[in-house]
Scaffold this motif. Structure first.
Motif, mmCIF file in Angstrom:
data_model
loop_
_atom_site.group_PDB
_atom_site.id
_atom_site.type_symbol
_atom_site.label_atom_id
_atom_site.label_comp_id
_atom_site.label_asym_id
_atom_site.label_seq_id
_atom_site.Cartn_x
_atom_site.Cartn_y
_atom_site.Cartn_z
ATOM 1 N N ASN A 1 0.821 -1.213 0.000
ATOM 2 C CA ASN A 1 0.000 0.000 0.000
ATOM 3 C C ASN A 1 0.853 1.260 0.000
ATOM 4 O O ASN A 1 0.478 2.276 -0.595
ATOM 5 C CB ASN A 1 -0.931 0.020 1.213
ATOM 6 C CG ASN A 1 -2.131 -0.882 1.051
ATOM 7 O OD1 ASN A 1 -2.457 -1.319 -0.056
ATOM 8 N ND2 ASN A 1 -2.798 -1.192 2.146
ATOM 9 N N GLN A 2 1.999 1.211 0.681
ATOM 10 C CA GLN A 2 2.857 2.389 0.782
ATOM 11 C C GLN A 2 3.712 2.613 -0.456
ATOM 12 O O GLN A 2 4.119 3.736 -0.732
ATOM 13 C CB GLN A 2 3.777 2.259 1.996
ATOM 14 C CG GLN A 2 3.097 2.551 3.310
ATOM 15 C CD GLN A 2 2.782 4.026 3.471
ATOM 16 O OE1 GLN A 2 3.659 4.883 3.487
ATOM 17 N NE2 GLN A 2 1.501 4.331 3.581
ATOM 18 N N THR A 3 3.985 1.542 -1.198
ATOM 19 C CA THR A 3 4.932 1.665 -2.302
ATOM 20 C C THR A 3 4.286 1.666 -3.678
ATOM 21 O O THR A 3 4.938 2.047 -4.650
ATOM 22 C CB THR A 3 5.960 0.520 -2.253
ATOM 23 O OG1 THR A 3 5.264 -0.746 -2.233
ATOM 24 C CG2 THR A 3 6.815 0.619 -1.004
ATOM 25 N N LEU A 4 3.028 1.252 -3.779
ATOM 26 C CA LEU A 4 2.361 1.224 -5.076
ATOM 27 C C LEU A 4 1.188 2.196 -5.078
ATOM 28 O O LEU A 4 0.554 2.413 -4.042
ATOM 29 C CB LEU A 4 1.863 -0.187 -5.397
ATOM 30 C CG LEU A 4 2.935 -1.251 -5.628
ATOM 31 C CD1 LEU A 4 2.298 -2.591 -5.942
ATOM 32 C CD2 LEU A 4 3.877 -0.846 -6.756
ATOM 33 N N PRO A 5 0.887 2.797 -6.225
ATOM 34 C CA PRO A 5 -0.233 3.737 -6.301
ATOM 35 C C PRO A 5 -1.556 3.043 -6.000
ATOM 36 O O PRO A 5 -1.716 1.839 -6.209
ATOM 37 C CB PRO A 5 -0.183 4.225 -7.752
ATOM 38 C CG PRO A 5 1.200 3.936 -8.215
ATOM 39 C CD PRO A 5 1.634 2.700 -7.486
ATOM 40 N N GLY A 6 -2.496 3.810 -5.502
ATOM 41 C CA GLY A 6 -3.836 3.295 -5.251
ATOM 42 C C GLY A 6 -4.157 3.149 -3.786
ATOM 43 O O GLY A 6 -5.257 3.407 -3.355
ATOM 44 N N GLY A 7 -3.168 2.719 -2.977
ATOM 45 C CA GLY A 7 -3.371 2.615 -1.548
ATOM 46 C C GLY A 7 -4.198 1.425 -1.099
ATOM 47 O O GLY A 7 -4.384 1.224 0.098
#
Length: 311
Positions: free
Chosen positions: A83-89
């Motif tokens: 969640n922290q490293t990829l877009p979208g959450g």
């Protein structure tokens, strides 16, 4: 294109805040941050992750997806890293649902993840709603601007009425009504049973308090001293800004909300900016154990179907 848009929104908001709320002052506050308060914030966020994993384990078990505590903690950390490293959450949450679909199917596994996240948001909302009413009515509370008071009152009323509206929507005809009925019954399964509602409430309030306390500790680290009323009434709004999926992990939006709202508690806009940046950095550090657990933990996270499923 969407990823690029989210990154652009985050950088654009941060750049705008740098120019409008004295970014150099915020950087000086961050450079002089008290490590002991940051360590307390890290401990609070770590405890929040552990409590969230236990809440997910409890929720999933009621829907037929059973796994141990160590697996719950490891997989929850992994989801937070994603969640922290990829877009979208939300990609990490979708991954949790997919990896643990083996026992009861993807629908039940996805409902467990969704209900667990919803419980956390509901607890933060409950704290905000109580604090908003209290600070609006009690003399000496926060002096809410008229431009905010009306919309926030409507937000509180809508949130309180949401369960009733959800229940009424199950009577809609067709596939929508059937889908909502299934969700309502699954939610009832999660909450029904001896002590389950109390356990869910305790875990959810615990995670919410840890989250709010972590932000307050980060603010204190950069020289912003918030009262309990300010933490309960303002910090939830700052954190809710992270849910809007137009920025990378809420960056920029969270800082803008902090710079706009914390002055209501007597802080400067640059202090709000520094507080939010400190919180974002500490939160990013708090999920790093997920990388370690991923590499040293057992491979094949997807739990196979049970040979003798229990009712």
């Amino acid at each position: 294109m969407w990823t690029g848009f989210q990154v652009a929104v985050a950088l654009g908001c941060l750049g705008l805040l740098w120019r409008t709320v004295d970014g150099p002052a915020a950087v000086r506050s961050l450079a002089a941050a008290d490590p002991s308060w940051l360590a307390l914030a890290l401990a609070a966020l770590t405890l929040q992750t552990l409590l969230s994993a236990l809440r997910w384990q409890l929720t999933a078990a009621r829907l037929g997806v059973r796994f141990g505590t160590a697996h719950a903690i490891r997989d929850y950390y992994l989801g937070q890293v994603v969640n922290q490293t990829l877009p979208g959450g939300m990609i990490g949450d979708a991954g949790r649902a997919y990896r643990n679909r083996g026992q009861a199917g993807l629908l039940a596994s996805g409902q467990a993840v969704a209900f667990e996240r919803l419980a956390g948001q509901a607890a933060v909302f409950a704290i905000f709603a109580a604090a908003f009413v209290a600070t609006s009515l009690v003399p000496g509370g926060i002096d809410w601007p008229d431009a905010l008071r009306g919309p926030l009152a409507g937000f509180v009323i809508a949130g309180i009425a949401l369960p009733t509206g959800f229940r009424a929507a199950t009577n809609l005809p067709g596939v929508v009504g059937r889908s909502l009925t299934g969700l309502w019954r699954a939610l009832g399964t999660v909450l029904s049973g001896r002590g389950l509602l109390a356990a869910q409430a305790t875990l959810s309030l615990g995670t919410a308090v840890c989250n709010l306390a972590a932000f307050a500790f980060c603010a204190r680290a950069v020289g912003v001293d918030l009262t309990v009323a300010a933490v309960a009434a303002l910090v939830p709004l700052i954190l809710f800004a992270m849910v809007i999926p137009i920025s990378l992990s809420g960056w920029g939006l969270r800082e803008g909300a902090a710079a706009a709202l914390l002055p209501l508690a007597g802080a400067s806009a640059s202090g709000g900016l520094a507080s939010s940046i400190a919180f974002g950095l500490v939160f990013a550090v708090s999920v790093l154990p997920g990388l370690v657990l991923f590499w040293v933990g057992p491979r094949g996270a997807n739990i196979p179907a049970r040979a003798d499923p229990q009712p």
